[in-house]
Each structure stands twice: as C-alpha cells, then as structure tokens.
Design a protein around this motif. Structure first.
Motif, PDB file in Angstrom:
ATOM      1  N   THR A 313       0.853  -1.199   0.000  1.00  0.00           N
ATOM      2  CA  THR A 313       0.000   0.000   0.000  1.00  0.00           C
ATOM      3  C   THR A 313       0.886   1.246   0.000  1.00  0.00           C
ATOM      4  OG1 THR A 313       0.020   0.085   2.395  1.00  0.00           O
ATOM      5  CG2 THR A 313      -1.756  -1.197   1.364  1.00  0.00           C
ATOM      6  N   ASP A 314       0.259   2.407  -0.131  1.00  0.00           N
ATOM      7  CA  ASP A 314       1.012   3.673  -0.032  1.00  0.00           C
ATOM      8  C   ASP A 314       1.719   3.756   1.322  1.00  0.00           C
ATOM      9  OD1 ASP A 314       0.266   4.467  -2.540  1.00  0.00           O
ATOM     10  OD2 ASP A 314      -1.346   5.810  -1.871  1.00  0.00           O
ATOM     11  N   GLU A 315       1.033   3.277   2.377  1.00  0.00           N
ATOM     12  CA  GLU A 315       1.625   3.326   3.727  1.00  0.00           C
ATOM     13  C   GLU A 315       2.878   2.455   3.801  1.00  0.00           C
ATOM     14  OE1 GLU A 315      -2.300   4.832   3.801  1.00  0.00           O
ATOM     15  OE2 GLU A 315      -1.656   2.850   3.127  1.00  0.00           O
ATOM     16  N   HIS A 316       2.785   1.241   3.232  1.00  0.00           N
ATOM     17  CA  HIS A 316       3.955   0.351   3.223  1.00  0.00           C
ATOM     18  C   HIS A 316       5.114   0.991   2.468  1.00  0.00           C
ATOM     19  CE1 HIS A 316       0.981  -3.196   3.633  1.00  0.00           C
ATOM     20  NE2 HIS A 316       1.612  -3.060   4.784  1.00  0.00           N
ATOM     21  N   PHE A 317       4.795   1.582   1.317  1.00  0.00           N
ATOM     22  CA  PHE A 317       5.862   2.194   0.512  1.00  0.00           C
ATOM     23  C   PHE A 317       6.518   3.348   1.270  1.00  0.00           C
ATOM     24  CE2 PHE A 317       7.210   5.640  -2.323  1.00  0.00           C
ATOM     25  CZ  PHE A 317       8.321   5.014  -2.873  1.00  0.00           C
ATOM     26  N   LEU A 318       5.689   4.177   1.914  1.00  0.00           N
ATOM     27  CA  LEU A 318       6.250   5.320   2.651  1.00  0.00           C
ATOM     28  C   LEU A 318       7.092   4.848   3.835  1.00  0.00           C
ATOM     29  CD1 LEU A 318       3.317   7.871   2.443  1.00  0.00           C
ATOM     30  CD2 LEU A 318       5.559   8.032   1.338  1.00  0.00           C
ATOM     31  N   GLU A 319       6.696   3.725   4.417  1.00  0.00           N
ATOM     32  CA  GLU A 319       7.511   3.118   5.488  1.00  0.00           C
ATOM     33  C   GLU A 319       8.920   2.812   4.948  1.00  0.00           C
ATOM     34  OE1 GLU A 319       6.762  -0.421   8.578  1.00  0.00           O
ATOM     35  OE2 GLU A 319       5.145  -0.212   7.112  1.00  0.00           O
ATOM     36  N   THR A 320       8.965   2.216   3.754  1.00  0.00           N
ATOM     37  CA  THR A 320      10.253   1.900   3.110  1.00  0.00           C
ATOM     38  C   THR A 320      11.024   3.180   2.815  1.00  0.00           C
ATOM     39  OG1 THR A 320       9.433  -0.151   2.123  1.00  0.00           O
ATOM     40  CG2 THR A 320      11.315   0.875   1.049  1.00  0.00           C
ATOM     41  N   TYR A 321      10.328   4.156   2.235  1.00  0.00           N
ATOM     42  CA  TYR A 321      10.988   5.417   1.841  1.00  0.00           C
ATOM     43  C   TYR A 321      11.618   6.088   3.066  1.00  0.00           C
ATOM     44  CZ  TYR A 321      11.916   9.851  -0.419  1.00  0.00           C
ATOM     45  OH  TYR A 321      12.556  10.965  -0.916  1.00  0.00           O
ATOM     46  N   HIS A 322      10.842   6.225   4.134  1.00  0.00           N
ATOM     47  CA  HIS A 322      11.358   6.918   5.331  1.00  0.00           C
ATOM     48  C   HIS A 322      12.463   6.108   6.009  1.00  0.00           C
ATOM     49  CE1 HIS A 322       8.533  10.070   4.825  1.00  0.00           C
ATOM     50  NE2 HIS A 322       7.466   9.335   5.073  1.00  0.00           N
ATOM     51  N   PHE A 323      12.318   4.801   6.023  1.00  0.00           N
ATOM     52  CA  PHE A 323      13.340   3.925   6.600  1.00  0.00           C
ATOM     53  C   PHE A 323      14.682   4.158   5.902  1.00  0.00           C
ATOM     54  CE2 PHE A 323      15.379  -0.399   6.697  1.00  0.00           C
ATOM     55  CZ  PHE A 323      15.579  -0.481   8.061  1.00  0.00           C
ATOM     56  N   LEU A 324      14.656   4.171   4.564  1.00  0.00           N
ATOM     57  CA  LEU A 324      15.887   4.354   3.787  1.00  0.00           C
ATOM     58  C   LEU A 324      16.406   5.785   3.906  1.00  0.00           C
ATOM     59  CD1 LEU A 324      14.852   2.272   0.675  1.00  0.00           C
ATOM     60  CD2 LEU A 324      16.778   1.761   2.177  1.00  0.00           C
ATOM     61  N   ASN A 325      15.501   6.730   3.932  1.00  0.00           N
ATOM     62  CA  ASN A 325      15.894   8.139   4.014  1.00  0.00           C
ATOM     63  C   ASN A 325      16.650   8.426   5.312  1.00  0.00           C
ATOM     64  OD1 ASN A 325      15.985  10.825   3.113  1.00  0.00           O
ATOM     65  ND2 ASN A 325      14.168  11.358   4.281  1.00  0.00           N
ATOM     66  N   GLU A 326      16.201   7.772   6.392  1.00  0.00           N
ATOM     67  CA  GLU A 326      16.817   8.037   7.701  1.00  0.00           C
ATOM     68  C   GLU A 326      18.102   7.229   7.925  1.00  0.00           C
ATOM     69  OE1 GLU A 326      13.492   7.247  10.296  1.00  0.00           O
ATOM     70  OE2 GLU A 326      12.358   8.847   9.276  1.00  0.00           O
ATOM     71  N   MET A 327      18.298   6.199   7.112  1.00  0.00           N
ATOM     72  CA  MET A 327      19.452   5.330   7.352  1.00  0.00           C
ATOM     73  C   MET A 327      20.704   5.847   6.647  1.00  0.00           C
ATOM     74  SD  MET A 327      19.597   1.239   7.147  1.00  0.00           S
ATOM     75  CE  MET A 327      17.956   1.151   7.651  1.00  0.00           C
ATOM     76  N   ASP A 328      21.856   5.596   7.269  1.00  0.00           N
ATOM     77  CA  ASP A 328      23.133   6.073   6.718  1.00  0.00           C
ATOM     78  C   ASP A 328      23.651   5.083   5.670  1.00  0.00           C
ATOM     79  OD1 ASP A 328      25.484   7.325   6.220  1.00  0.00           O
ATOM     80  OD2 ASP A 328      26.285   7.183   8.257  1.00  0.00           O
ATOM     81  N   ILE A 329      22.997   5.095   4.495  1.00  0.00           N
ATOM     82  CA  ILE A 329      23.404   4.220   3.388  1.00  0.00           C
ATOM     83  C   ILE A 329      23.916   5.097   2.240  1.00  0.00           C
ATOM     84  CG2 ILE A 329      21.935   2.262   3.954  1.00  0.00           C
ATOM     85  CD1 ILE A 329      20.206   3.763   1.489  1.00  0.00           C
ATOM     86  N   SER A 330      24.500   4.470   1.204  1.00  0.00           N
ATOM     87  CA  SER A 330      25.221   5.242   0.186  1.00  0.00           C
ATOM     88  C   SER A 330      24.552   5.284  -1.189  1.00  0.00           C
ATOM     89  CB  SER A 330      26.638   4.681   0.025  1.00  0.00           C
ATOM     90  OG  SER A 330      27.207   4.419   1.288  1.00  0.00           O
ATOM     91  N   TYR A 331      23.800   4.269  -1.554  1.00  0.00           N
ATOM     92  CA  TYR A 331      23.088   4.263  -2.846  1.00  0.00           C
ATOM     93  C   TYR A 331      22.070   3.133  -2.848  1.00  0.00           C
ATOM     94  CZ  TYR A 331      26.138   0.333  -4.132  1.00  0.00           C
ATOM     95  OH  TYR A 331      26.786  -0.884  -4.152  1.00  0.00           O
ATOM     96  N   LEU A 332      21.135   3.182  -3.800  1.00  0.00           N
ATOM     97  CA  LEU A 332      20.111   2.138  -3.935  1.00  0.00           C
ATOM     98  C   LEU A 332      20.144   1.531  -5.323  1.00  0.00           C
ATOM     99  CD1 LEU A 332      17.021   4.177  -2.592  1.00  0.00           C
ATOM    100  CD2 LEU A 332      18.399   2.574  -1.288  1.00  0.00           C
ATOM    101  N   HIS A 333      19.864   0.232  -5.417  1.00  0.00           N
ATOM    102  CA  HIS A 333      19.479  -0.399  -6.678  1.00  0.00           C
ATOM    103  C   HIS A 333      17.984  -0.658  -6.566  1.00  0.00           C
ATOM    104  CE1 HIS A 333      23.683  -2.120  -7.890  1.00  0.00           C
ATOM    105  NE2 HIS A 333      23.579  -0.831  -8.078  1.00  0.00           N
ATOM    106  N   VAL A 334      17.201   0.011  -7.406  1.00  0.00           N
ATOM    107  CA  VAL A 334      15.745  -0.073  -7.298  1.00  0.00           C
ATOM    108  C   VAL A 334      15.207  -1.009  -8.374  1.00  0.00           C
ATOM    109  CG1 VAL A 334      13.604   1.255  -7.266  1.00  0.00           C
ATOM    110  CG2 VAL A 334      15.729   2.313  -6.462  1.00  0.00           C
TER     111      VAL A 334
END
Length: 444
Positions: A313-334
């Motif tokens: 759902t939109d909620e699940h996707f936003l959970e993923t987006y915010h999780f990644l946004n807040e984490m100290d990672i360097s790049y994504l393969h989408v």
C-alpha cells in the motif's frame, strides 16, 4: 592452417553470469575457437540469459536479432537462467539453434558438432533438482577486476524469485579451489577480485551436493585475505541475516577486503518482508548498517529494494521510503516488481497498478541520487586509493576508490590498471569526484 571458427558472447544479468560466460569462453578457446566481440561477425553467438526481470526476457530477443543481422547463417546458442526456466520459449525465437539448461551450459562445446542452422532450437535441459554439482568460474576481460564465483543456487524461498528454479540448490566451491582460482587471477596482473554467487553468505553448504558446512563465509574471507598478489577483494551482495558481526569486524581490519557492502533489503516494511518470505525483519537490517558504521564510518553501503510488490500500500511504501531516508546508506538499486511464472507472489492478491509501481520507483531513484551525493560529499577532503580502469570516456579516465567513490581525471594511458593515492577534492556535474594525486609520479 585450417580456418578457426569464431565465437562471440553476450551476457545479460548479474556478475555471476559474467563469471560463467568467461569460463564458457575459455572452454571454447580450449576447443580451438577464437573469441571475438559480439559486434563482429562470428560463426557462433552464445547468449547467457537472465530471468530476474521481465526486461531481461525482452532483451534476449533483441540480442538474437542483432546476432542475425551480423551473420544470418551464424549458429545461436542460449544458456543461463531463462534457458533453464523457459527453454521451449527461447527455442521458438527466430534464429535460435540450441538452448542449454543449468547442468548443460558448461558442456556447450559437446553439443556443437554441426553448425548448420536448425528450423527450431534444439533443447537440452534438466530437471532443476539435477543441478546439484558445482562448476567454478571466474571472469577475466576487464583487466582491472575479475568476478570470482564461490557459490551457486539458493535454498531460500522468497516468493518473488525464480533463481532457485533456475539455478537449483545452494552449493559451494571447495575452499582450495577458490584459493587456486584467486591465485590464477592475481597472476594475470588483475588488481581487484569481486566475490560473486547467488547467495554468497551461505558459502560452505552443499560442497558436492551435501548439506554439511565444510567452511563458513568467514573462513573463506579469512583464507582469501592471505592470498599473495591480490591487492583488493570486494564482497558483491550478501543477505543481511548472513552478514555476521565477525565478518564485518574482519573486513574492517583486513589487508585486502575493501569497505564496501551491498546488502539486499527489498522492503522497509516488516509486513511486506513477511509476504516476501525474507529471512529477517527491518530491525536486523538496521543492526547490520549500524555495526558497519561503528567499525568503518567511511564504508560504502549499497541497498537492493523492490517497489510495487503485491499488497504494498502507499503506507507500506512510505515506510520503506522513510526507513531508507533516515538510514546512513550510500546508494540504492531499485527494482520494479514484475510477475514471474511459478512464483508464489504471482498469485497473491493486491497487485499494484503499473503506473503506481513506476511512480514509486522514480521516488526511490531520486532518493538514491541524494544518498550517493551525500556519501560523496562526506568523502571530500579524504585520502583514498583509486584503481583506474581502461576506458577513455570523452577524454577522461575513471576509477573507483576502495569505498566505491567514482572518480575521474583527464585521460592518461599510464594510469590504466594502477592503484594511486589521491585526495578527493570536488564533485563534478556528472556526479563523479575530481581528485588530486598524492604522488608526483602519477602526474608525470
């Protein structure tokens, strides 16, 4: 001297496929064939296929067309994951003469006696349960780095994935074979080895078809670190539940392993991770990233993520987006989710409309650009070592630092395949980092 036949190769998909294509090419060489580029006229074209995304299926037909344009009398063989999953479909593609499944691909030269075109592709494929033996591989082509296969197959049952159907059970190379291959690679003046497999953290399982772990992934890493002549070792992709603290700590002190990890996440929502039948929850992922940052603050951390999984759902996707946004990672393969035959997810309710999948993918790609930029900015002013590659791209030579920052400097052929100490100075418009050399020899 008789006219030697020419063979050309095209690889779709992952690093593992590249390592296997190289091994198959060496088999052809042993049988008296000359390898040429795929853009050249050849007697045989071998296409190593991929089944991970729908796009790879479409690409296959385009590659066959390209081969037929170059030489409409050429013999075309298809091998690899898609060839195992849908051999009849590939055999029906106009121009294809031979399709080999998972156990047959390394014996391809046994099947090529007569190079005349077939009306319909000939299929040799096994039941995937028969793919219980291991064939070691490594790729050599790009002089600067090689892909070394250490493991094949997967025992996980992720609901979206066809790889266990295409590659069979998890099985590994014997440690002494891996070390021997690493020595052969380093003897050819290759500076970097990338470890590859389907699920490399599962290394040690199923040597010659048994399930007993002779060695662990940590044993492998520790043994490779002692091989003379290797300048750099890089772990390609490793599951978060299999990346142990001991391995992270060892890499942080290692002589050759570089501070770069690529760890599949797939979703930042625990609900979706459960639907995917992943073997961890997001809390485990957070622990892995925090541990890496604790011992290697400058490490590069890449993430795989899937958008548009059934039920997202939109909620699940936003959970993923915010999780990644807040984490100290360097790049994504989408990856945009695509339905694959014979997978559990294909029959799940809650299919996400294609336009919504595309929108979510675009949002995460934008986040990846932002994350990479922030990571590069955090590295400015630091001293690093760069390994330069062999291509002249519009007057520049490019390379990667040990922690996977892409750098560029005006073309200088003497830098090819050399390691140079540099200062990272500023980020260019194309996103790569300009540098200054720390030894005057490199500038000369």
């Amino acid at each position: 001297m008789e006219n030697r036949k020419k063979v050309a190769f095209y690889t779709l998909g992952c690093k593992l496929n590249f390592s296997e294509t190289s091994t198959i090419a060496r088999n052809f060489n042993d049988e008296g064939f000359d390898r040429v580029d795929f853009e050249e006229v050849a007697d045989i074209y071998v296409i190593n296929t991929c089944s991970v995304t729908e796009n790879a299926d479409k690409q296959f037909k385009q590659v066959v067309k390209k081969a037929m344009k170059l030489n409409d009398k050429a013999f075309v063989a298809a091998v690899g994951c898609y060839a195992q999953l849908k051999p009849e479909e590939l055999a029906a593609v106009d121009g294809v003469d031979l399709v080999l499944g998972a156990t047959e691909k390394f014996k391809i030269t046994d099947y090529i006696h007569d190079l005349s075109k077939n009306d319909m592709g000939e299929v040799h494929s096994c039941e995937i349960a028969e793919a219980d033996f291991y064939v070691g591989s490594y790729s050599i082509g790009d002089r600067t780095r090689a892909f070394l296969k250490v493991q094949d197959g997967c025992d996980y049952k992720c609901t979206y994935c066809t790889i266990p159907l295409a590659r069979g059970i998890s099985r590994s190379d014997a440690l002494e074979n891996v070390l021997q291959n690493a020595k052969e690679i380093s003897a050819q003046d290759i500076k970097e080895i990338v470890l590859t497999g389907v699920n490399i953290g599962d290394y040690g399982k199923g040597e010659f078809g048994n399930k007993k772990h002779e060695h662990t992934f940590l044993d492998l890493v520790q043994a490779l670190d002692k091989v003379e002549g290797i300048e750099r070792l890089r772990i390609s992709s490793i599951e978060p539940n299999l990346l142990k603290n001991e391995t992270i700590e060892f890499v942080s002190k290692s002589r050759t392993f570089v501070p770069h990890f690529h760890i599949p996440l797939q979703s930042g929502s625990n609900d979706i991770l459960k639907l995917m039948k992943r073997r961890y929850l997001r809390e485990v992922y957070t622990d892995r990233v925090n541990k890496i940052r604790e011992v290697m603050p400058h490490a590069c951390i890449g993430v795989d993520v899937i958008v548009g999984f059934p039920g997202e759902t939109d909620e699940h996707f936003l959970e993923t987006y915010h999780f990644l946004n807040e984490m100290d990672i360097s790049y994504l393969h989408v990856f945009t989710y695509s339905e694959r035959d014979n997978t559990e997810a294909a029959d799940m309710p809650g299919a996400v409309p294609a336009n919504v999948r595309a929108k979510r993918s675009k949002m995460l790609r934008g986040l990846s650009v932002k994350k990479r930029r922030a990571f590069y900015e955090s590295q400015l002013g630091s001293k690093r070592t760069v390994l330069f590659e062999s291509e002249n791209k519009e007057g520049y030579i490019h390379g990667f630092t040990e922690n996977y920052v892409k750098v560029k400097t005006p073309w200088n052929p003497e830098l090819v395949n050399t390691l140079q100490e540099i200062n990272l100075t500023k980020i260019d418009e194309d996103g790569s980092v300009r540098l200054e050399f720390l030894n005057k020899l490199a500038e000369a």
